[in-house]
Design an enzyme around this catalytic site. Structure first.
Site, PDB file in Angstrom:
ATOM      1  N   ASP A 192      42.319  37.743  43.604  1.00 37.31           N
ATOM      2  CA  ASP A 192      41.446  37.733  42.705  1.00 37.31           C
ATOM      3  C   ASP A 192      42.140  38.126  40.949  1.00 37.31           C
ATOM      4  O   ASP A 192      42.593  38.905  40.580  1.00 37.31           O
ATOM      5  CB  ASP A 192      39.824  38.264  42.689  1.00 37.31           C
ATOM      6  CG  ASP A 192      39.163  37.463  42.103  1.00 37.31           C
ATOM      7  OD1 ASP A 192      39.159  36.414  41.890  1.00 37.31           O
ATOM      8  OD2 ASP A 192      37.819  38.478  42.032  1.00 37.31           O
TER       9      ASP A 192
ATOM     10  N   HIS B 202      47.213  29.305  39.420  1.00 34.00           N
ATOM     11  CA  HIS B 202      47.020  29.464  40.669  1.00 34.00           C
ATOM     12  C   HIS B 202      48.526  29.197  41.378  1.00 34.00           C
ATOM     13  O   HIS B 202      49.287  29.835  41.797  1.00 34.00           O
ATOM     14  CB  HIS B 202      46.222  28.602  41.554  1.00 34.00           C
ATOM     15  CG  HIS B 202      44.264  28.524  41.540  1.00 34.00           C
ATOM     16  ND1 HIS B 202      44.315  29.670  42.077  1.00 34.00           N
ATOM     17  CD2 HIS B 202      44.309  27.768  41.333  1.00 34.00           C
ATOM     18  CE1 HIS B 202      42.618  29.857  42.133  1.00 34.00           C
ATOM     19  NE2 HIS B 202      42.950  28.181  41.521  1.00 34.00           N
TER      20      HIS B 202
ATOM     21  N   ASN C  10      35.128  28.782  49.796  1.00 31.88           N
ATOM     22  CA  ASN C  10      36.118  28.750  48.937  1.00 31.88           C
ATOM     23  C   ASN C  10      36.169  27.279  49.263  1.00 31.88           C
ATOM     24  O   ASN C  10      35.978  26.918  48.356  1.00 31.88           O
ATOM     25  CB  ASN C  10      37.617  29.202  49.184  1.00 31.88           C
ATOM     26  CG  ASN C  10      37.992  30.613  48.743  1.00 31.88           C
ATOM     27  OD1 ASN C  10      39.383  30.796  48.688  1.00 31.88           O
ATOM     28  ND2 ASN C  10      37.226  30.949  47.839  1.00 31.88           N
TER      29      ASN C  10
ATOM     30  N   ARG D 122      41.632  45.157  46.030  1.00 30.35           N
ATOM     31  CA  ARG D 122      40.570  44.271  45.438  1.00 30.35           C
ATOM     32  C   ARG D 122      41.647  43.761  43.512  1.00 30.35           C
ATOM     33  O   ARG D 122      40.851  45.395  43.033  1.00 30.35           O
ATOM     34  CB  ARG D 122      39.761  43.841  45.248  1.00 30.35           C
ATOM     35  CG  ARG D 122      38.688  42.686  44.567  1.00 30.35           C
ATOM     36  CD  ARG D 122      37.774  41.482  44.922  1.00 30.35           C
ATOM     37  NE  ARG D 122      37.093  40.572  44.449  1.00 30.35           N
ATOM     38  CZ  ARG D 122      36.608  39.993  44.865  1.00 30.35           C
ATOM     39  NH1 ARG D 122      35.591  40.137  46.489  1.00 30.35           N
ATOM     40  NH2 ARG D 122      36.510  38.977  43.930  1.00 30.35           N
TER      41      ARG D 122
END
Length: 236
Positions: free
Chosen positions: A16, A33, A64, A184
């Site tokens: 993330d 990205h 998504n 995460r």
């Protein structure tokens, strides 16, 4: 039971923070990205060097699809780039690629590329790189429930016989080691429909580091934290 400095067998990461990384640099989201793909390379190599048997990366969730169409197109294009550029390394390094989730919703050419990559690495015997594509844990568990309900309706199984072991054997991750550590990045503190069953006794670690900034050193710090935790699995 103490982890005793041992390296976790199976690490999963919710990757993330790509968008925030790009925003902080006044760049388009696709730049984040792209930087995230570089982080995937760094972390997968570091995980292999550390002796982690399986690394599962949350690349594209079933939720998504709600993102703007142009961002979805960018993500699909980056998947193609990653397969073209990194498949030979996976083959050479004896890495077995696994996909969890319903990736067949993707375009035919991308599905073909994924199938080919999985087939090319299927005989490898080293570390496992599992990539979650169009994956959602609730959908995974609902599918298993439907499967058992239909089998029971046909008289093939006794509902009373359904137990945790049967569910484990039906999960997308059934051929992976038990999940030890779930990380995460980006400071968010939630699982976002990722490996909900598998994470029942996994150690959870949430870091402020944005995914594009995550690297081998960050992974080593996470593993060091894991090694200091006491894992009792419900015991004393």
């Amino acid at each position: 039971m103490a982890a005793g400095g041992a390296v976790p067998r199976h690490v999963a990461i919710i990757m993330d923070g790509n968008g925030r990384w790009a925003k902080n640099r006044f760049l388009p989201r696709v730049a984040g990205h792209k930087a995230g793909i570089d982080a995937v390379r760094r972390v997968t190599r570091a995980a292999r060097a550390m002796g982690i048997e399986a690394l599962t990366l949350y690349a594209f969730s079933s939720e998504n699809w709600r993102r703007p169409e142009d961002e979805i197109s960018d993500l699909m294009a980056l998947m193609r780039v990653f397969i073209r550029s990194d498949l030979e390394e996976l083959v050479r390094e004896n890495v077995r690629l696994r996909i969890i989730g319903d990736y067949r919703r993707f375009s035919d050419d991308l599905v073909e590329m994924i199938d080919n990559a999985v087939a090319r690495t299927s005989v490898n015997t080293g570390a496992i790189l599992a990539v979650a594509l169009n994956y959602g844990s609730q959908a995974e568990l609902a599918s298993i429930a439907r499967h058992f309900a239909e089998a029971a309706q046909r008289g093939e199984i006794d509902p009373a016989a359904i137990d945790a072991n049967m569910i484990e054997a039906a999960l997308d991750t059934r051929d992976l080691p038990p999940l030890d550590l779930l990380i995460r990045t980006s400071g968010e503190v939630r699982l976002s429909n990722f490996l909900l069953w598998q994470a029942a006794y996994a150690e959870l670690l949430f870091t402020e580091t944005l995914w594009p900034d995550f690297d081998g050193d960050t992974l080593a710090e996470a593993v060091a934290t894991f090694s200091q935790r006491q894992r009792r699995f419900g015991g004393l």
